[in-house]
Scaffold this motif. Structure first.
Motif, PDB file in Angstrom:
ATOM      1  N   LEU A 271       0.681   6.859  -6.825  1.00 15.94           N
ATOM      2  CA  LEU A 271      -0.551   7.605  -7.085  1.00 15.94           C
ATOM      3  C   LEU A 271      -0.446   9.086  -6.754  1.00 15.94           C
ATOM      4  CD1 LEU A 271      -3.242   5.038  -5.863  1.00 15.94           C
ATOM      5  CD2 LEU A 271      -2.464   5.492  -8.187  1.00 15.94           C
ATOM      6  N   ILE A 272       0.506   9.485  -5.915  1.00 14.62           N
ATOM      7  CA  ILE A 272       0.645  10.910  -5.610  1.00 14.62           C
ATOM      8  C   ILE A 272       1.502  11.631  -6.648  1.00 14.62           C
ATOM      9  CG2 ILE A 272       0.293  10.625  -3.130  1.00 14.62           C
ATOM     10  CD1 ILE A 272       3.324  10.848  -2.767  1.00 14.62           C
ATOM     11  N   ASN A 273       2.122  10.885  -7.544  1.00 11.37           N
ATOM     12  CA  ASN A 273       2.905  11.515  -8.603  1.00 11.37           C
ATOM     13  C   ASN A 273       1.994  12.377  -9.467  1.00 11.37           C
ATOM     14  OD1 ASN A 273       4.821  12.073 -10.695  1.00 11.37           O
ATOM     15  ND2 ASN A 273       3.977  10.351 -11.853  1.00 11.37           N
ATOM     16  N   ARG A 274       2.358  13.626  -9.656  1.00 13.11           N
ATOM     17  CA  ARG A 274       1.530  14.558 -10.421  1.00 13.11           C
ATOM     18  C   ARG A 274       2.047  14.776 -11.843  1.00 13.11           C
ATOM     19  NH1 ARG A 274      -3.027  14.548  -9.157  1.00 13.11           N
ATOM     20  NH2 ARG A 274      -2.260  12.453  -8.857  1.00 13.11           N
TER      21      ARG A 274
ATOM     22  N   PHE B  72       3.717  -3.005 -26.592  1.00 12.68           N
ATOM     23  CA  PHE B  72       2.878  -2.977 -25.394  1.00 12.68           C
ATOM     24  C   PHE B  72       3.310  -1.800 -24.523  1.00 12.68           C
ATOM     25  CE2 PHE B  72       2.949  -7.325 -26.802  1.00 12.68           C
ATOM     26  CZ  PHE B  72       1.695  -7.841 -26.514  1.00 12.68           C
ATOM     27  N   ALA B  73       2.353  -1.187 -23.857  1.00 14.14           N
ATOM     28  CA  ALA B  73       2.648  -0.171 -22.848  1.00 14.14           C
ATOM     29  C   ALA B  73       1.841  -0.493 -21.599  1.00 14.14           C
ATOM     30  CB  ALA B  73       2.309   1.227 -23.359  1.00 14.14           C
ATOM     31  N   PHE B  74       2.456  -0.281 -20.438  1.00 12.70           N
ATOM     32  CA  PHE B  74       1.827  -0.643 -19.170  1.00 12.70           C
ATOM     33  C   PHE B  74       1.899   0.524 -18.198  1.00 12.70           C
ATOM     34  CE2 PHE B  74       3.407  -4.546 -21.066  1.00 12.70           C
ATOM     35  CZ  PHE B  74       2.329  -5.414 -20.927  1.00 12.70           C
ATOM     36  N   GLU B  75       0.793   0.751 -17.496  1.00  4.80           N
ATOM     37  CA  GLU B  75       0.773   1.721 -16.398  1.00  4.80           C
ATOM     38  C   GLU B  75       1.234   0.985 -15.149  1.00  4.80           C
ATOM     39  OE1 GLU B  75       0.335   3.886 -13.268  1.00  4.80           O
ATOM     40  OE2 GLU B  75      -1.329   2.456 -13.388  1.00  4.80           O
ATOM     41  N   HIS B  76       2.181   1.581 -14.406  1.00  6.70           N
ATOM     42  CA  HIS B  76       3.011   0.842 -13.462  1.00  6.70           C
ATOM     43  C   HIS B  76       2.472   0.775 -12.031  1.00  6.70           C
ATOM     44  CE1 HIS B  76       6.478  -1.142 -12.078  1.00  6.70           C
ATOM     45  NE2 HIS B  76       7.370  -0.187 -12.115  1.00  6.70           N
ATOM     46  N   SER B  77       1.505   1.610 -11.659  1.00 14.01           N
ATOM     47  CA  SER B  77       1.161   1.732 -10.241  1.00 14.01           C
ATOM     48  C   SER B  77       0.587   0.446  -9.655  1.00 14.01           C
ATOM     49  CB  SER B  77       0.170   2.881 -10.031  1.00 14.01           C
ATOM     50  OG  SER B  77      -1.036   2.650 -10.733  1.00 14.01           O
ATOM     51  N   GLN B  78      -0.080  -0.371 -10.480  1.00  8.95           N
ATOM     52  CA  GLN B  78      -0.731  -1.575  -9.974  1.00  8.95           C
ATOM     53  C   GLN B  78       0.042  -2.853 -10.270  1.00  8.95           C
ATOM     54  OE1 GLN B  78      -5.136  -1.506 -10.218  1.00  8.95           O
ATOM     55  NE2 GLN B  78      -4.859  -0.151 -11.959  1.00  8.95           N
TER      56      GLN B  78
ATOM     57  N   PRO C  38       0.811  -1.226   0.000  1.00 13.60           N
ATOM     58  CA  PRO C  38       0.000   0.000   0.000  1.00 13.60           C
ATOM     59  C   PRO C  38       0.840   1.271   0.000  1.00 13.60           C
ATOM     60  CG  PRO C  38      -0.100  -1.096   2.140  1.00 13.60           C
ATOM     61  CD  PRO C  38       0.570  -2.040   1.212  1.00 13.60           C
ATOM     62  N   ILE C  39       2.010   1.222   0.613  1.00 12.43           N
ATOM     63  CA  ILE C  39       2.893   2.396   0.626  1.00 12.43           C
ATOM     64  C   ILE C  39       3.426   2.665  -0.773  1.00 12.43           C
ATOM     65  CG2 ILE C  39       5.120   3.243   1.479  1.00 12.43           C
ATOM     66  CD1 ILE C  39       4.521   1.751   4.099  1.00 12.43           C
ATOM     67  N   LEU C  40       3.837   1.610  -1.452  1.00  8.97           N
ATOM     68  CA  LEU C  40       4.362   1.766  -2.806  1.00  8.97           C
ATOM     69  C   LEU C  40       3.270   2.242  -3.758  1.00  8.97           C
ATOM     70  CD1 LEU C  40       6.934   1.410  -4.453  1.00  8.97           C
ATOM     71  CD2 LEU C  40       6.253  -0.951  -4.896  1.00  8.97           C
ATOM     72  N   ARG C  41       2.057   1.702  -3.583  1.00  7.43           N
ATOM     73  CA  ARG C  41       0.940   2.127  -4.429  1.00  7.43           C
ATOM     74  C   ARG C  41       0.662   3.618  -4.236  1.00  7.43           C
ATOM     75  NH1 ARG C  41      -3.054  -0.858  -2.342  1.00  7.43           N
ATOM     76  NH2 ARG C  41      -2.339  -2.677  -3.502  1.00  7.43           N
TER      77      ARG C  41
END
Length: 584
Positions: free
Chosen positions: A84-87, A299-305, A77-80
């Motif tokens: 997610l706070i990256n703007r 392929f492109a992937f969103e990394h947060s999850q 949860p900390i890494l997630r």
């Protein structure tokens, strides 16, 4: 997604350990020593001493309490939240992309290739959703964490004004769509019907042919907002969703299994174009696939999850099944698709056009270069009993030293999948032993003493990576303590901790010049992510039996461009190997 890949693994996988405060602070001093000067080392020691006798014990206690109170990973949860706070725009901060080696692809036209990819993704989704996919194991036969797989399908990172949100659609076995983008226009294609049947090859190919033949394309690209800085993206998305039709369209895209983009022949497909676009990219969808007119695949992937290991395993599976022959059922079926219509006022159209312009600017801020070193791979290195990753990291440090004349940190991503909900850590790889060897080697020394220094550097690397693989790395531990400060009053409540976390010495340790990822998979032609720092370089390498594949990314403002750094790395690795082989 069944519990087979999540909670059932609780009893089979160990819980991620929490490093002790004393060991982490000791390692900070040790690992900073090679990259900071003597005067800075004294200042760092004083800063750590103040931190250790003031705020550090309380932050560690808060983190330990969180560790005790969960059966899952304290880090996940900390890494997630950290993601997610990256703007900043996702495509130039955390997303990653790859292209598939043409040698791994069958001889298919663009439409058939795209249709088969959609089928294969649907098959993979159903295998995990129904629990039919086998559990994965490591080299020692022990199970690996698979909780990330449930976040690969039907997920999206939604922009927010303070922090983003993770959207995850319930994984049903029926009524699943894919989103297809062609020439700025969105289409929803039925992929799994009401009875849980995957659409036939004929149904999908006819739908894709109709999409390509459609001349009523959108004048502006609605998905352009996803490439903006996240707060700006949130405001533009909110502007779009004031209209019910637009809101329903965006919901359907979020609920889609994935996004697939068909790319015209005038737009070459590279890892850089897959990552950055800038047109026809939906940057915050977890999985996006690109099929070019000359049948290249990206392929492109969103990394947060998710992390690269699971994304690449999925990629490998869907590509491997492209060669399977169509069955009798595939010759039947009618196309089922719908073009999404948007209701956009002039202000929204203007904002989307401006977003497309900004995305194009971002795409032009990054450059990349790729090469292959032949006759040097695992076969040659293992014959010399040298860990291939250790060899590469020493070669990278040598290239850095020769290019810059100094020392900055290099990080390597380490997988933690052998822990429950394990993700990754980042390990600084420049050790005191590595520095001693490189200084001697760089000065032209080639005697037996230097060979001993090389062996010490290899051993130091192996020991440090071993610490990371057991969950004893310092980067994520520091992130955890920083998050405890954030959750419990912030910098005002923990002034000594704030001074420590904001110190330039710590920044040198956690901000690499080279951020590296090792991906030993034959299907990958090129892999790309943006550098971690404003003047840094992203480096991908793959060591196969008899070759090394390298890709470097850099900002256009860097002192050295990607091609120059790639040449330095290639020369350093080649020279290093020739010397080691001659002195074995």
């Amino acid at each position: 997604m069944t519990e087979k890949y999540s909670t059932d693994l609780l009893t089979q996988l160990p819980k991620l350990s929490l490093p002790s405060l004393e060991e982490t602070l000791k390692r900070i001093v040790e690992w900073c020593t090679p990259i900071v000067g003597a005067a800075e080392q004294k200042k760092l020691a004083a800063l750590i001493a103040d931190f250790q006798k003031s705020d550090a014990p309380e932050l560690q206690s808060l983190l330990k309490q969180q560790w005790v109170e969960t059966n899952a990973s304290w880090l996940t949860p900390i890494l997630r939240h950290h993601y997610l706070i990256n703007r900043k725009p996702l495509q130039c901060t955390s997303n990653f992309a790859l292209t598939v080696s043409p040698a791994q692809l069958p001889n298919l036209d663009q439409i058939t290739m795209a249709a088969k990819l959609l089928q294969n993704f649907a098959d993979q989704y159903l295998a995990y959703a129904s629990g039919d996919a086998p559990l994965e194991t490591g080299l020692n036969g022990q199970p690996l964490d698979m909780s990330t797989y449930q976040r690969l399908f039907r997920t999206q990172r939604q922009p927010g004004c303070q922090h983003d949100l993770l959207q995850k659609t319930r994984q049903t076995l029926t009524n699943v769509e894919a989103t297809v983008i062609y020439r700025q226009t969105f289409y929803q294609v039925r992929l799994i019907d009401h009875a849980g049947r995957v659409s036939t090859l004929r149904s999908l190919t006819e739908a894709l042919i109709a999409i390509i033949q459609n001349t009523a394309t959108d004048p502006v690209f609605t998905g352009a907002y996803t490439g903006l800085p996240r707060t700006t993206a949130a405001k533009l998305r909110q502007q779009l969703t004031t209209n019910k039709l637009n809101r329903d369209n965006l919901t359907r895209i979020s609920n889609s299994l994935l996004v697939l983009t068909l790319q015209d022949s005038d737009k070459p497909l590279t890892a850089q174009s897959a990552l950055l676009g800038s047109q026809d990219r939906f940057f915050d969808k977890t999985v996006q696939v690109f099929v070019s007119a000359n049948t290249n695949i990206g392929f492109a992937f969103e990394h947060s999850q998710i992390d690269t290991a699971q994304a690449l395993r999925l990629t490998d599976s869907v590509v491997a099944h492209l060669s399977q022959p169509a069955d009798q059922w595939d010759s039947k079926g009618k196309p089922h698709f719908q073009q999404l219509e948007w209701q956009l006022d002039l202000d929204t159209k203007t904002a989307l056009s401006e977003a497309s312009r900004q995305n194009a600017q971002i795409a032009n801020q990054l450059t990349s270069a790729t090469t292959t070193i032949s006759d040097l791979g695992t076969a040659q290195l293992e014959e010399l009993t040298i860990n291939p990753d250790a060899f590469i990291q020493i070669g990278l440090a040598l290239a850095e030293y020769r290019a810059t004349g100094g020392w900055q940190n290099i990080t390597q991503t380490v997988s933690l999948r052998h822990f429950y909900q394990g993700r990754t850590d980042e390990m600084p790889t420049v050790s005191f032993e590595m520095k001693r060897f490189i200084q001697a080697f760089g000065d032209g020394q080639r005697d037996v003493t230097v060979r001993q220094l090389f062996d010490h550097a290899v051993s130091a690397y192996n020991e440090r990576i071993g610490l990371g693989q057991t969950g004893m790395g310092i980067v994520r531990h520091l992130l955890g303590m920083h998050d405890m400060m954030r959750q419990n009053g912030g910098e005002a409540a923990f002034p000594e901790a704030a001074a420590f976390f904001n110190s330039p010495f710590l920044n040198q340790l956690v901000t690499p010049l080279f951020s590296t990822a090792s991906i030993p998979m034959s299907i990958v032609d090129s892999f790309l992510t943006a550098p971690r720092s404003s003047d840094g370089y992203g480096i991908y390498y793959s060591v196969s039996t008899s070759k090394i594949r390298l890709t470097v990314s850099s900002w256009i403002t860097n002192t050295f461009d990607a091609h120059e750094i790639l040449t330095d790395i290639t020369d350093s690795l080649t020279e290093l190997f020739n010397w080691v082989a001659e002195n074995d």
